[in-house]
Structure formats: structure tokens, C-alpha cells
Design an enzyme around this catalytic site. Structure first.
Site, PDB file in Angstrom:
ATOM      1  N   GLU A 287       9.535 135.809  51.756  1.00 48.94           N
ATOM      2  CA  GLU A 287      10.261 136.019  53.016  1.00 48.94           C
ATOM      3  C   GLU A 287      11.528 135.165  53.077  1.00 48.94           C
ATOM      4  O   GLU A 287      12.566 135.614  53.553  1.00 48.94           O
ATOM      5  CB  GLU A 287       9.365 135.726  54.219  1.00 48.94           C
ATOM      6  CG  GLU A 287       8.295 136.776  54.459  1.00 48.94           C
ATOM      7  CD  GLU A 287       8.874 138.169  54.701  1.00 48.94           C
ATOM      8  OE1 GLU A 287      10.028 138.285  55.147  1.00 48.94           O
ATOM      9  OE2 GLU A 287       8.157 139.148  54.432  1.00 48.94           O
TER      10      GLU A 287
ATOM     11  N   TYR B 149      11.012 135.102  63.114  1.00 46.98           N
ATOM     12  CA  TYR B 149      10.726 136.190  62.180  1.00 46.98           C
ATOM     13  C   TYR B 149       9.781 135.735  61.063  1.00 46.98           C
ATOM     14  O   TYR B 149       8.763 136.377  60.784  1.00 46.98           O
ATOM     15  CB  TYR B 149      12.030 136.773  61.577  1.00 46.98           C
ATOM     16  CG  TYR B 149      11.666 137.632  60.414  1.00 46.98           C
ATOM     17  CD1 TYR B 149      11.096 138.884  60.622  1.00 46.98           C
ATOM     18  CD2 TYR B 149      11.764 137.158  59.107  1.00 46.98           C
ATOM     19  CE1 TYR B 149      10.650 139.652  59.565  1.00 46.98           C
ATOM     20  CE2 TYR B 149      11.317 137.909  58.042  1.00 46.98           C
ATOM     21  CZ  TYR B 149      10.772 139.159  58.276  1.00 46.98           C
ATOM     22  OH  TYR B 149      10.308 139.905  57.224  1.00 46.98           O
TER      23      TYR B 149
ATOM     24  N   ASP C  62      12.384 142.460  61.700  1.00 54.34           N
ATOM     25  CA  ASP C  62      13.464 142.063  60.787  1.00 54.34           C
ATOM     26  C   ASP C  62      14.676 142.965  61.047  1.00 54.34           C
ATOM     27  O   ASP C  62      14.663 143.785  61.976  1.00 54.34           O
ATOM     28  CB  ASP C  62      12.993 142.127  59.318  1.00 54.34           C
ATOM     29  CG  ASP C  62      12.882 143.560  58.812  1.00 54.34           C
ATOM     30  OD1 ASP C  62      12.840 144.492  59.643  1.00 54.34           O
ATOM     31  OD2 ASP C  62      12.840 143.754  57.588  1.00 54.34           O
TER      32      ASP C  62
ATOM     33  N   CYS D 292      17.724 161.430  58.411  1.00 55.73           N
ATOM     34  CA  CYS D 292      16.926 161.888  59.565  1.00 55.73           C
ATOM     35  C   CYS D 292      16.065 163.102  59.206  1.00 55.73           C
ATOM     36  O   CYS D 292      14.962 163.261  59.739  1.00 55.73           O
ATOM     37  CB  CYS D 292      17.836 162.208  60.739  1.00 55.73           C
ATOM     38  SG  CYS D 292      18.767 160.751  61.263  1.00 55.73           S
TER      39      CYS D 292
ATOM     40  N   CYS E 144      12.750 161.926  58.036  1.00 53.82           N
ATOM     41  CA  CYS E 144      12.125 160.860  58.828  1.00 53.82           C
ATOM     42  C   CYS E 144      10.845 161.348  59.531  1.00 53.82           C
ATOM     43  O   CYS E 144      10.881 162.340  60.269  1.00 53.82           O
ATOM     44  CB  CYS E 144      13.122 160.357  59.871  1.00 53.82           C
ATOM     45  SG  CYS E 144      12.433 159.045  60.887  1.00 53.82           S
TER      46      CYS E 144
ATOM     47  N   CYS F 283      12.595 160.423  68.028  1.00 54.40           N
ATOM     48  CA  CYS F 283      13.852 159.656  68.012  1.00 54.40           C
ATOM     49  C   CYS F 283      14.812 160.117  69.112  1.00 54.40           C
ATOM     50  O   CYS F 283      15.086 161.304  69.263  1.00 54.40           O
ATOM     51  CB  CYS F 283      14.515 159.795  66.646  1.00 54.40           C
ATOM     52  SG  CYS F 283      15.989 158.772  66.501  1.00 54.40           S
TER      53      CYS F 283
HETATM   54  S1  SF4 Z   1      14.547 156.842  63.383  1.00 58.04           S
HETATM   55 FE1  SF4 Z   1      15.944 158.384  64.190  1.00 58.04          FE
HETATM   56  S2  SF4 Z   1      17.936 157.753  63.374  1.00 58.04           S
HETATM   57 FE2  SF4 Z   1      16.393 156.707  62.158  1.00 58.04          FE
HETATM   58  S3  SF4 Z   1      16.074 158.080  60.402  1.00 58.04           S
HETATM   59 FE3  SF4 Z   1      14.521 158.558  61.960  1.00 58.04          FE
HETATM   60  S4  SF4 Z   1      15.426 160.257  63.078  1.00 58.04           S
HETATM   61 FE4  SF4 Z   1      17.108 159.278  61.974  1.00 58.04          FE
END
Ligand code: SF4
Length: 322
Positions: free
Chosen positions: A45, A125, A143, A199, A202, A208
């Protein structure tokens, strides 16, 4: 602060998707993740605070642990040995704090978050990371990767650290907090990256709230200041004269002695360091400095030298000056 985008979503669903993604895509092979030893977690860390994962994984982490396999071995080492093992990693205060902490608790790190935070160089942290990754305590870790991810996920333009910690605590998985923290960290590092978040890949896209992710969680880029430094070179019988630095940035490290810029340089090179773009000029000295510390140029790895110095020595070798 809302945690959901629609009435059908929930923290539990978000946590479930996150952990499924992590199981399939997480960075499980990082060597410090194979260990529960608090000392290993602590070293990793501290190194990772300012250094890229690959450099830590491939070089500094294994070398450092090979040299100082336990906290008590670190406590018994001299500061020069510790700084030499840290050479090239920069931010040398980190190595000094590691050494101080090892001397304060050579038998092992405390288990309490509050006790950990009292040790030199261990902030919120790092204390949270040790509690979560080594002791498996139910504590949220925030972090820079997690910070960016949370800012985007909840469209937060400018949250305070306390806001983010509260939010991370609300999201924390009730039974798998350690994996949850690691999963958020990896999602931030691999998918929700600073400049080009993926995204489409993701697992949290449905949750999001950021229409334009680049508006959230970005560090303001700092313009680097240009500076020229003039150092002196005096070598004899395979040894090079250095001086012990008292400047805050390099305190305790060995640097080339200062020199006047008037003479013609033997070598000039560039080096970037934190907020500086440096031009370094190396000038011949006619006598060694009074407080010279002599180093053997064939054994530079044994001395506490910053990378701006090892770079200069390498250049002097190429030019056959050394
Ligand atoms: S959290 Fe939101 S901004 Fe980040 S990759 Fe996922 S969809 Fe995209």
C-alpha cells in the site's frame, strides 16, 4: 445523497453485480493479494501510493521483501539500507516512515484502525486498507480509483472526503467487505479509468448517474514548473563524491554536490519529478566538497540515490567519464 438511479435498483443489486464482475475480472494475481500478512499489505500500500502497479509488482515489492522479509528485519536495518532499497521509487519520506513504524512496532502492526493511524505515514486510507485487506475488517476503503468511480456513479461534482467515506460505508457489502473494496478498486483502475472510461463494459452501468463521466472525479492537471539544476562531478579511483541532502524532498539521500553554472557542463539531461520538469547540468569540480560521501560507482544500488542521480551516473558512464 441518493444511492439509486431508479426504484428497481438497490445497493444489494449493485453489490452483487460488482462481486460477480470481480470474480471474473479482478486482479487476483497481484502478489500482495495472495498474502494476508499485514506487513506485506502495508508495504504494497505504501509503495502503490505514488507508483504504478507494474513497477511495484515486477521490481520494488519483491526486492524490498526479499531484503526485509519482516517488520522486525526492517526495524533492524539502517536507514541507508532502507533508502537504498527504495532508490528510484521517489517520495523518500515514505521509506523513512516505514522505517520509523518498524522501529515502533517490530513485532507486528496493530489491528485497530485508530492505532494504525497514529503510526508515521499511515493515514486514513492506508489504515483502512490494512484493516480490510489484512485483517478482513468491515471497513470502507477509498483510494483515488474508488473516489473517481463513486463520483461518477452518483454524479458528484465535488464531494468532501467525509461524504465519500460515508457513501462507501453505505455501499459496503455486509458479508464480503474485503472483496467489495478490492472490486471497486479494480473497477476504477480497469474500467472507470480517468480519461476513457469503458462504460460499455461496466457492470454498474445501469446504476450510473453520470451522463458525461469526464465531468466527474477528475484531478485537476497540474502544470509542471521548469527548473535547471547545476551539480558538480568529482571522481577518483572509481569513487564519486556525493553529499548528504538536507532538502526536504531528498532528505537523507545522497546527491551530486552543488556546482556553479559558469563552467561548461560535461553532460546535460532531463528529469521529471512531481511538479517539476528539470534540466540537470553536470559540471566538473576541481576538488571534492568538504563533506563528501564517497560512493563506489560499480555498486550504486547499495546507496540511497534518487533516480535523478542514478540517471546522471548512467549518462556519465555512457560518455566514459566514469
Ligand atoms: S461507473 Fe459509470 S462512468 Fe464509470 S465506467 Fe461505469 S458507467 Fe462508465
Amino acid at each position: 445523497m441518493s444511492c439509486s438511479k431508479s426504484t428497481t435498483t438497490s445497493i444489494q443489486q449493485l453489490g452483487k453485480r460488482l462481486l460477480e464482475w470481480y470474480e471474473a475480472n479482478g486482479r487476483h494475481d497481484l502478489p500482495w493479494r495472495q498474502s494476508q500478512d499485514p506487513y506485506h499489505v502495508y508495504i504494497s500500500e505504501i509503495m502503490l501510493q505514488q507508483t504504478q502497479v507494474e513497477r511495484v509488482r515486477n521490481r520494488y515489492y519483491p526486492l524490498f521483501l526479499n531484503k526485509f522479509p519482516t517488520l522486525s528485519a526492517l526495524a533492524k536495518a539502517s536507514l541507508d539500507e532502507v533508502l537504498a532499497a527504495w532508490s528510484g521509487l521517489g517520495y523518500y519520506q515514505r521509506a523513512k516512515n516505514l522505517h520509523k513504524t518498524a522501529k515502533l512496532c517490530p513485532q507486528g502492526l496493530p489491528k485497530s484502525f485508530e492505532e494504525l493511524k497514529k503510526l508515521p505515514g499511515i493515514g486514513t486510507y492506508t489504515a483502512a486498507a490494512i484493516c480490510s485487506f489484512a485483517y478482513n475488517q468491515s471497513i470502507a476503503v477509498v483510494d483515488t480509483n474508488i473516489k473517481r468511480l463513486l463520483c461518477r456513479l452518483f454524479a458528484l461534482p465535488n464531494p468532501t472526503p467525509a461524504n465519500l467515506e460515508r457513501l462507501a460505508t453505505q455501499l459496503l457489502h455486509p458479508t464480503r467487505p474485503k472483496e467489495h473494496n478490492l472490486a471497486l478498486m479494480d473497477l476504477g483502475a480497469l474500467i472507470c479509468t480517468p480519461k476513457s472510461p469503458k462504460c460499455g463494459e461496466c457492470p454498474l452501468k445501469a446504476f450510473c448517474q453520470a451522463d458525461d463521466p469526464l465531468l466527474f472525479g477528475q484531478n485537476k492537471s497540474q502544470k509542471r514548473e521548469k527548473k535547471t539544476l547545476h551539480f558538480g562531478i568529482y571522481a577518483q579511483e572509481g569513487k564519486l563524491a556525493m553529499v548528504r541532502s538536507t532538502q526536504k524532498l531528498y532528505e537523507g539521500m545522497l546527491l551530486f554536490p552543488p556546482a556553479s553554472p559558469k563552467s561548461k557542463p560535461i553532460a546535460t539531461y532531463r528529469h521529471s519529478y512531481t511538479q517539476y520538469n528539470l534540466t540537470i547540468s553536470l559540471h566538473p569540480l576541481h576538488a571534492p566538497p568538504k563533506n563528501a560521501v564517497w560512493i563506489d560507482v560499480q555498486r550504486v544500488q547499495e546507496y540511497p540515490l534518487a533516480s535523478l542521480v542514478t540517471k546522471g551516473i548512467e549518462l556519465l558512464r555512457q560518455k566514459l567519464v566514469l
